[in-house]
Write a protein that holds these residues in place. Sequence first.
Motif, PDB file in Angstrom:
ATOM      1  N   SER A 234      29.853  46.147  36.055  1.00  0.00           N
ATOM      2  CA  SER A 234      30.747  45.254  36.781  1.00  0.00           C
ATOM      3  C   SER A 234      31.089  44.013  35.970  1.00  0.00           C
ATOM      4  O   SER A 234      30.560  43.781  34.874  1.00  0.00           O
ATOM      5  CB  SER A 234      30.098  44.828  38.103  1.00  0.00           C
ATOM      6  N   HIS A 235      31.958  43.186  36.548  1.00  0.00           N
ATOM      7  CA  HIS A 235      32.361  41.922  35.938  1.00  0.00           C
ATOM      8  C   HIS A 235      31.168  40.991  35.767  1.00  0.00           C
ATOM      9  O   HIS A 235      31.191  40.093  34.917  1.00  0.00           O
ATOM     10  CB  HIS A 235      33.428  41.267  36.831  1.00  0.00           C
ATOM     11  N   HIS A 322      39.616  47.532  31.012  1.00  0.00           N
ATOM     12  CA  HIS A 322      38.727  47.834  32.120  1.00  0.00           C
ATOM     13  C   HIS A 322      39.329  48.926  32.997  1.00  0.00           C
ATOM     14  O   HIS A 322      40.466  49.372  32.784  1.00  0.00           O
ATOM     15  CB  HIS A 322      38.466  46.576  32.957  1.00  0.00           C
ATOM     16  N   ASP A 358      38.729  39.658  39.311  1.00  0.00           N
ATOM     17  CA  ASP A 358      37.963  40.411  38.316  1.00  0.00           C
ATOM     18  C   ASP A 358      36.825  41.211  38.933  1.00  0.00           C
ATOM     19  O   ASP A 358      36.179  41.996  38.239  1.00  0.00           O
ATOM     20  CB  ASP A 358      37.393  39.463  37.251  1.00  0.00           C
ATOM     21  N   TRP A 359      36.553  41.011  40.202  1.00  0.00           N
ATOM     22  CA  TRP A 359      35.428  41.706  40.829  1.00  0.00           C
ATOM     23  C   TRP A 359      35.694  43.201  41.004  1.00  0.00           C
ATOM     24  O   TRP A 359      34.766  43.957  41.287  1.00  0.00           O
ATOM     25  CB  TRP A 359      35.112  41.072  42.178  1.00  0.00           C
ATOM     26  N   TRP A 362      35.822  47.242  36.147  1.00  0.00           N
ATOM     27  CA  TRP A 362      34.584  47.884  35.695  1.00  0.00           C
ATOM     28  C   TRP A 362      34.733  48.347  34.249  1.00  0.00           C
ATOM     29  O   TRP A 362      35.809  48.805  33.844  1.00  0.00           O
ATOM     30  CB  TRP A 362      34.244  49.086  36.571  1.00  0.00           C
TER      31      TRP A 362
END
Length: 500
Positions: A234-235, A322, A358-359, A362
């Motif tokens: 994750s971020h 990402h 950004d959450w 990945w």
Amino acid sequence: MEIFTKAKAVKLRSHLEKSLVADDDQETVRQSRNSSGIRARWFVELVHDKPNVIRLRSCHGKYLTATDIPFLLGMMGNKVLQTVPDKMDWKLQWEPIRDGSQIKFRSWCGKFLRANGGTPPWRNSITHDEPHTGATQRWVLWDVEVVQVPESDSVLEYISSVSRFSSVSDEVLETLSDGVFGSGPQSPISAVSSVKSTRFSMVSTGSPKQTNSNKYRVAAVDLFLNAKAVRLRSHHDKYLVAEEDEESVSQDRNGSSKNARWIVELVPGFENITRLKSVYNKYLTASNQPLLLGTTGRKVIQSLPKRLDSSVEWEPLSAGNHVKLKTRYGNFLRANGGLPPWRNSVTHDIPHKTATQDWVLWDVDVVEIQVKSLPAVPDEDSLNLEPTSPSAVSARSSDSYVDSPHKSDCRTIYYRVEDDNGEADDEAAEGHSFSFKGNNVAELTHKLMEETGHEDIVVCTRSPLNGKLYPLRLQLPPNNADMHVVVVLPLGSRGEASLC
């Protein structure tokens, strides 16, 4: 120096096992343990009149610059920043000097690129300085890793860097984007050469933006096509893990755990949809349960439904370097931060705030790829069996085993012919079939052209959900599964877009 003469891009790792990264503010540089992102990649430029000197350009198109600004007033050590100067001056230049198996980078004033440790504000900072104590001698030593840059990334990076010194109209901007992605007649390099010399911020609008989206979607799908197992980071630099209760999922910094490993399953008939199975043989599922009452995010869990429905299906979409994983309902797999109970939780949601954009991003680490191997078949002559012996009878009875590798190479293609109005060709209304040995759409299209006698065709699959036709792209589904396709005859003025 020889390592830089052949490298297009490099990553620099400090003595603290952290990488030199270009921050998103497009000004500061620092150290980070996350070396997989594009921010850790530095493009190498040789200084032609100085054979032992290089420049390093960040993913933002700015140069690693040794400034004369002190990091802290009254302290030694000056700031190292990302800058775009009016001219290529000496502050952008670095001289690589080998020190054993590592490299030191000497700046224009004789100081060295230094990765600082200690307590804040020194921790993770970057300066150029001369180490005067034995404890800091290693702080100027760097490990250099050569990075392979895809051709498409090189072109995009070139346009991005040129754009920071140039200003163009929207029409030229569209030409640039079309040139990169192949939909326009002008190449990106020739398009850039027509740009006038003033500054602009490169923002695509209209159709080029849609084209970019399609390009990214294909890249994300390709990442999962040949993967057998992946890890998702994750971020927050934490991994998606399946909890031991065999129901919940969360984030954890231990990426080496078996619980961080997810098996990839492709959904038959959909080349851009995947399922992810945990170590407990349960699927990553977008549930309808709210994480907290009154909030928008819904739980992501492990489940094993009796019937595999859309809740266990995810569509990978690329966003730069990402990947976003979209549910069939339009939400995205989200790694939450903040205070408990949000911290380390995983939901599916649509981020509405800039701080949480950004959450849903990945990084995907492929930990195992699909390997297709055929069993060894003994040569018939090497058996040396008499025709009437019991062993010979046994060998003949196992002919199906001997033929099985050949059969596993082929799939049966069932097809019918329709025109662009959905009306079936009378001669092929009942459908036909043939054996096909191949795994890409181009080969299948060529074979169907021979079978049907038509040249201008589009090979499609019919969605089981809505009955619409969708053109086949890229590779065929794996495992040589039999397929049902529809051959659409010349499309007239509507083109392929009318099928979707």
